[in-house]
Design an enzyme around this catalytic site. Sequence first.
Site, mmCIF file in Angstrom:
data_model
loop_
_atom_site.group_PDB
_atom_site.id
_atom_site.type_symbol
_atom_site.label_atom_id
_atom_site.label_comp_id
_atom_site.label_asym_id
_atom_site.label_seq_id
_atom_site.Cartn_x
_atom_site.Cartn_y
_atom_site.Cartn_z
ATOM 1 N N SER A 59 0.838 -1.201 0.000
ATOM 2 C CA SER A 59 0.000 0.000 0.000
ATOM 3 C C SER A 59 0.868 1.244 0.000
ATOM 4 C CB SER A 59 -0.932 0.039 1.212
ATOM 5 O OG SER A 59 -1.657 1.260 1.202
ATOM 6 N N VAL A 64 7.092 2.359 4.398
ATOM 7 C CA VAL A 64 8.094 1.687 3.561
ATOM 8 C C VAL A 64 7.715 1.810 2.078
ATOM 9 C CG1 VAL A 64 9.253 -0.507 3.048
ATOM 10 C CG2 VAL A 64 8.797 0.143 5.414
ATOM 11 N N CYS A 65 6.443 1.641 1.764
ATOM 12 C CA CYS A 65 5.993 1.769 0.375
ATOM 13 C C CYS A 65 6.191 3.197 -0.119
ATOM 14 C CB CYS A 65 4.528 1.374 0.246
ATOM 15 S SG CYS A 65 4.200 -0.331 0.731
ATOM 16 N N ASP A 66 5.925 4.152 0.750
ATOM 17 C CA ASP A 66 6.116 5.561 0.437
ATOM 18 C C ASP A 66 7.584 5.817 0.101
ATOM 19 O OD1 ASP A 66 4.858 8.606 1.403
ATOM 20 O OD2 ASP A 66 7.036 8.353 1.391
ATOM 21 N N THR A 69 8.739 4.037 -3.223
ATOM 22 C CA THR A 69 8.256 4.664 -4.451
ATOM 23 C C THR A 69 8.968 5.992 -4.694
ATOM 24 O OG1 THR A 69 6.148 3.550 -4.137
ATOM 25 C CG2 THR A 69 6.180 5.370 -5.709
#
Length: 172
Positions: A59, A64-66, A69
């Site tokens: 998500s 971590v995804c932020d 990306t």
Amino acid sequence: MAQERTGIITFKGNPMTLLGPDVKVGDKAPDFRVVDNGLAPVTLADSGGKVRLITVVPSIDTPVCDSMTRKFNQDAAGLPDSVAVYTISMDLPFAQKRWCAAAGIDKVQTLSDYQDRSFGLNYGMLIKELKLLARAVFVIDAQGKVAYREIVKEVTEEPDYNAALEAVKKLA
């Protein structure tokens, strides 16, 4: 019924089950159908002839995804136009669009697998227990073969950015 694979990833230390095949380096990259931020369909074939850097996140709205990306967006600025950079998640396209605008993401195209789960199921990245995608990086060469793959063992950890970018640069 999708193939179930265990012992590959954990989420906060808990073992998870991946649904779908074990796509390996050297395999023909499976096609998929996801949607962009305007709900238009996007397939692997749409970027045929290009090297594809596909980052996969559970998500976009998690730390971590932020950061993952944002890091790939920054690195993508130095890549030639012959490279397509995608981030695929189960997030709704509207959430992805809002997040990209707030984060200033302009080199990575965010794509949503929420409709058909075809990326998750075709690449073996759908987490059965969470209905989210596992964290991974795939590099697909211009001929449509998987040239690099990293499935991050612990979903809450980051991938090996340098290894992924080196794989892209060898092909670009």
